[in-house]
Design a protein around this motif. Structure first.
Motif, PDB file in Angstrom:
ATOM      1  N   LEU A  19       0.859  -1.257  -0.072  1.00 19.22           N
ATOM      2  CA  LEU A  19      -0.010   0.076   0.132  1.00 19.22           C
ATOM      3  C   LEU A  19       0.961   1.211   0.010  1.00 19.22           C
ATOM      4  CD1 LEU A  19      -2.879  -0.959   2.509  1.00 19.22           C
ATOM      5  CD2 LEU A  19      -2.995  -0.322   0.093  1.00 19.22           C
ATOM      6  N   ARG A  20       2.118   1.318   0.854  1.00 18.01           N
ATOM      7  CA  ARG A  20       2.764   2.397   1.027  1.00 18.01           C
ATOM      8  C   ARG A  20       3.126   3.073  -0.555  1.00 18.01           C
ATOM      9  NH1 ARG A  20       6.437   0.606   4.389  1.00 18.01           N
ATOM     10  NH2 ARG A  20       8.085   0.304   2.878  1.00 18.01           N
ATOM     11  N   LYS A  21       3.801   1.905  -1.302  1.00 25.01           N
ATOM     12  CA  LYS A  21       4.322   2.295  -2.486  1.00 25.01           C
ATOM     13  C   LYS A  21       3.278   2.919  -3.391  1.00 25.01           C
ATOM     14  CE  LYS A  21       7.646   1.884  -5.459  1.00 25.01           C
ATOM     15  NZ  LYS A  21       8.628   2.844  -5.772  1.00 25.01           N
ATOM     16  N   VAL A  22       2.124   2.073  -3.608  1.00 21.81           N
ATOM     17  CA  VAL A  22       0.827   2.614  -4.446  1.00 21.81           C
ATOM     18  C   VAL A  22       0.782   3.961  -3.870  1.00 21.81           C
ATOM     19  CG1 VAL A  22      -1.476   2.369  -5.238  1.00 21.81           C
ATOM     20  CG2 VAL A  22       0.078   0.145  -4.915  1.00 21.81           C
ATOM     21  N   ALA A  23       0.651   4.239  -2.552  1.00 21.01           N
ATOM     22  CA  ALA A  23       0.048   5.680  -2.153  1.00 21.01           C
ATOM     23  C   ALA A  23       0.970   6.728  -2.593  1.00 21.01           C
ATOM     24  CB  ALA A  23       0.161   5.302  -0.845  1.00 21.01           C
ATOM     25  N   ALA A  24       2.456   6.366  -2.659  1.00 17.59           N
ATOM     26  CA  ALA A  24       3.563   7.272  -3.203  1.00 17.59           C
ATOM     27  C   ALA A  24       3.415   7.656  -4.617  1.00 17.59           C
ATOM     28  CB  ALA A  24       4.587   6.665  -2.743  1.00 17.59           C
ATOM     29  N   GLU A  25       3.064   6.395  -5.438  1.00 13.55           N
ATOM     30  CA  GLU A  25       2.724   6.553  -6.682  1.00 13.55           C
ATOM     31  C   GLU A  25       1.710   7.352  -7.372  1.00 13.55           C
ATOM     32  OE1 GLU A  25       5.041   5.467  -9.430  1.00 13.55           O
ATOM     33  OE2 GLU A  25       6.574   5.005  -7.476  1.00 13.55           O
ATOM     34  N   GLU A  46     -11.530  11.409  -9.586  1.00 11.24           N
ATOM     35  CA  GLU A  46     -10.163  11.493  -9.940  1.00 11.24           C
ATOM     36  C   GLU A  46      -9.228  10.464  -9.496  1.00 11.24           C
ATOM     37  OE1 GLU A  46      -6.721  14.763  -8.296  1.00 11.24           O
ATOM     38  OE2 GLU A  46      -8.873  15.427  -8.496  1.00 11.24           O
ATOM     39  N   GLN A  47      -9.458   9.887  -8.350  1.00 12.93           N
ATOM     40  CA  GLN A  47      -8.796   8.878  -7.545  1.00 12.93           C
ATOM     41  C   GLN A  47      -8.843   7.550  -8.357  1.00 12.93           C
ATOM     42  OE1 GLN A  47     -10.347   9.331  -3.753  1.00 12.93           O
ATOM     43  NE2 GLN A  47      -8.531  10.549  -2.886  1.00 12.93           N
ATOM     44  N   ILE A  48     -10.045   7.401  -8.716  1.00  8.16           N
ATOM     45  CA  ILE A  48     -10.526   6.290  -9.590  1.00  8.16           C
ATOM     46  C   ILE A  48      -9.548   6.295 -11.111  1.00  8.16           C
ATOM     47  CG2 ILE A  48     -12.334   5.266 -11.171  1.00  8.16           C
ATOM     48  CD1 ILE A  48     -12.360   4.077  -8.314  1.00  8.16           C
ATOM     49  N   VAL A  49      -9.595   7.615 -11.445  1.00  4.94           N
ATOM     50  CA  VAL A  49      -8.862   7.571 -12.837  1.00  4.94           C
ATOM     51  C   VAL A  49      -7.394   7.500 -12.658  1.00  4.94           C
ATOM     52  CG1 VAL A  49      -8.118   9.266 -14.470  1.00  4.94           C
ATOM     53  CG2 VAL A  49     -10.605   9.252 -13.970  1.00  4.94           C
ATOM     54  N   ARG A  50      -6.786   7.831 -11.478  1.00  8.30           N
ATOM     55  CA  ARG A  50      -5.479   7.967 -11.161  1.00  8.30           C
ATOM     56  C   ARG A  50      -4.970   6.448 -10.840  1.00  8.30           C
ATOM     57  NH1 ARG A  50      -3.932  11.815  -6.454  1.00  8.30           N
ATOM     58  NH2 ARG A  50      -5.953  12.663  -6.461  1.00  8.30           N
ATOM     59  N   LEU A  51      -5.900   5.518  -9.976  1.00  3.43           N
ATOM     60  CA  LEU A  51      -5.755   4.347  -9.697  1.00  3.43           C
ATOM     61  C   LEU A  51      -5.907   3.232 -10.953  1.00  3.43           C
ATOM     62  CD1 LEU A  51      -7.462   4.239  -6.433  1.00  3.43           C
ATOM     63  CD2 LEU A  51      -5.057   3.773  -6.744  1.00  3.43           C
ATOM     64  N   ALA A  52      -6.774   3.807 -11.826  1.00  5.36           N
ATOM     65  CA  ALA A  52      -6.872   2.883 -13.227  1.00  5.36           C
ATOM     66  C   ALA A  52      -5.643   2.891 -13.936  1.00  5.36           C
ATOM     67  CB  ALA A  52      -8.135   3.644 -13.887  1.00  5.36           C
ATOM     68  N   ASN A  53      -5.244   4.283 -14.325  1.00  6.11           N
ATOM     69  CA  ASN A  53      -3.951   4.316 -14.942  1.00  6.11           C
ATOM     70  C   ASN A  53      -2.779   3.711 -14.236  1.00  6.11           C
ATOM     71  OD1 ASN A  53      -5.229   5.951 -16.908  1.00  6.11           O
ATOM     72  ND2 ASN A  53      -4.778   7.914 -15.672  1.00  6.11           N
ATOM     73  N   PHE A  54      -2.796   3.842 -12.976  1.00  7.96           N
ATOM     74  CA  PHE A  54      -1.385   3.207 -12.445  1.00  7.96           C
ATOM     75  C   PHE A  54      -1.529   1.549 -12.385  1.00  7.96           C
ATOM     76  CE2 PHE A  54       0.627   1.191  -8.406  1.00  7.96           C
ATOM     77  CZ  PHE A  54       1.687   1.895  -8.818  1.00  7.96           C
ATOM     78  N   TYR A  55      -2.608   1.125 -12.275  1.00  6.79           N
ATOM     79  CA  TYR A  55      -2.894  -0.346 -12.379  1.00  6.79           C
ATOM     80  C   TYR A  55      -3.160  -0.778 -13.753  1.00  6.79           C
ATOM     81  CZ  TYR A  55      -3.611  -0.460  -7.239  1.00  6.79           C
ATOM     82  OH  TYR A  55      -3.455  -0.442  -5.842  1.00  6.79           O
ATOM     83  N   LEU A  57      -5.849  -0.616 -15.663  1.00  4.87           N
ATOM     84  CA  LEU A  57      -7.061  -1.240 -15.841  1.00  4.87           C
ATOM     85  C   LEU A  57      -7.821  -0.258 -16.630  1.00  4.87           C
ATOM     86  CD1 LEU A  57      -7.615  -1.609 -12.025  1.00  4.87           C
ATOM     87  CD2 LEU A  57      -7.107  -3.502 -13.638  1.00  4.87           C
ATOM     88  N   SER A  58      -8.847  -0.794 -17.225  1.00  8.83           N
ATOM     89  CA  SER A  58      -9.799   0.082 -18.100  1.00  8.83           C
ATOM     90  C   SER A  58     -10.414   1.061 -17.137  1.00  8.83           C
ATOM     91  CB  SER A  58     -10.888  -0.774 -18.787  1.00  8.83           C
ATOM     92  OG  SER A  58     -12.077  -0.058 -19.411  1.00  8.83           O
ATOM     93  N   GLU A  59     -10.145   2.223 -17.592  1.00 11.90           N
ATOM     94  CA  GLU A  59     -10.697   3.609 -16.810  1.00 11.90           C
ATOM     95  C   GLU A  59     -12.230   3.557 -17.159  1.00 11.90           C
ATOM     96  OE1 GLU A  59     -10.640   8.280 -17.457  1.00 11.90           O
ATOM     97  OE2 GLU A  59      -8.633   7.308 -17.816  1.00 11.90           O
ATOM     98  N   GLU A  60     -12.592   3.059 -18.335  1.00 12.87           N
ATOM     99  CA  GLU A  60     -14.271   3.224 -18.340  1.00 12.87           C
ATOM    100  C   GLU A  60     -14.838   2.031 -17.368  1.00 12.87           C
ATOM    101  OE1 GLU A  60     -17.438   2.777 -21.814  1.00 12.87           O
ATOM    102  OE2 GLU A  60     -15.570   2.147 -22.298  1.00 12.87           O
ATOM    103  N   LYS A  61     -14.342   0.831 -17.480  1.00 10.18           N
ATOM    104  CA  LYS A  61     -14.998  -0.044 -16.461  1.00 10.18           C
ATOM    105  C   LYS A  61     -14.982   0.095 -15.022  1.00 10.18           C
ATOM    106  CE  LYS A  61     -14.231  -3.944 -19.985  1.00 10.18           C
ATOM    107  NZ  LYS A  61     -13.488  -5.282 -19.907  1.00 10.18           N
ATOM    108  N   LEU A  62     -13.601   0.805 -14.777  1.00  7.47           N
ATOM    109  CA  LEU A  62     -13.597   1.056 -13.255  1.00  7.47           C
ATOM    110  C   LEU A  62     -14.458   2.041 -12.801  1.00  7.47           C
ATOM    111  CD1 LEU A  62     -11.929  -0.348 -11.248  1.00  7.47           C
ATOM    112  CD2 LEU A  62     -10.064   1.567 -11.467  1.00  7.47           C
ATOM    113  N   ILE A  63     -14.890   3.152 -13.828  1.00 13.17           N
ATOM    114  CA  ILE A  63     -15.624   4.278 -13.339  1.00 13.17           C
ATOM    115  C   ILE A  63     -16.988   3.802 -13.644  1.00 13.17           C
ATOM    116  CG2 ILE A  63     -16.756   6.456 -14.354  1.00 13.17           C
ATOM    117  CD1 ILE A  63     -13.761   7.379 -15.138  1.00 13.17           C
ATOM    118  N   ILE A  64     -17.353   2.634 -14.415  1.00 11.55           N
ATOM    119  CA  ILE A  64     -18.924   2.278 -14.687  1.00 11.55           C
ATOM    120  C   ILE A  64     -19.123   1.460 -13.010  1.00 11.55           C
ATOM    121  CG2 ILE A  64     -20.049   0.272 -15.423  1.00 11.55           C
ATOM    122  CD1 ILE A  64     -19.109   1.329 -18.301  1.00 11.55           C
ATOM    123  N   ASN A  65     -18.189   0.826 -12.778  1.00  6.44           N
ATOM    124  CA  ASN A  65     -18.097   0.071 -11.415  1.00  6.44           C
ATOM    125  C   ASN A  65     -18.295   1.066 -10.212  1.00  6.44           C
ATOM    126  OD1 ASN A  65     -17.828  -1.537  -8.951  1.00  6.44           O
ATOM    127  ND2 ASN A  65     -16.043  -2.918 -10.109  1.00  6.44           N
TER     128      ASN A  65
END
Length: 102
Positions: A19-25, A46-55, A57-65
């Motif tokens: 978690l610490r590494k993800v948080a920093a990134e 905004e946080q969803i978009v950042r996490l989707a890009n980092f991981y 993942l499909s930004e669209e699918k994550l936002i739909i979720n």
């Protein structure tokens, strides 16, 4: 069907990151990310978009979720949910038509 929190936790685990590494990134507090993963708190769009890009993942699918969980949480103890969702969809289409007709 996975919750948003489960999706985020699995994405982090697949990258074998703490978690610490993800948080920093992604510049999101570690305790917040932990709460997102436990479904104790909902991230912002905004946080969803950042996490989707980092991981990656499909930004669209994550936002739909994300949106679907917000709606489901709001309506989970309400009767006539199907009718509410149907009317909401009709209103959305109406609003879009109004915007396009300006």
């Amino acid at each position: 069907m996975k919750t948003l929190g489960e999706t985020l936790r699995l994405a982090r685990e697949e990258k074998e990151m703490i978690l610490r590494k993800v948080a920093a990134e992604v510049d999101i507090d570690q305790s917040l990310i932990s709460k997102f993963e436990k479904n104790e708190r909902k991230p912002t769009k905004e946080q969803i978009v950042r996490l989707a890009n980092f991981y990656e993942l499909s930004e669209e699918k994550l936002i739909i979720n994300w949106y679907s969980e917000k709606i489901a949480d709001e309506l989970k103890y309400t009767e006539s949910t199907s009718e509410i969702l149907k009317v909401a969809e009709e209103k959305i289409n109406y609003y879009k038509a109004q915007e396009n007709g300006k």
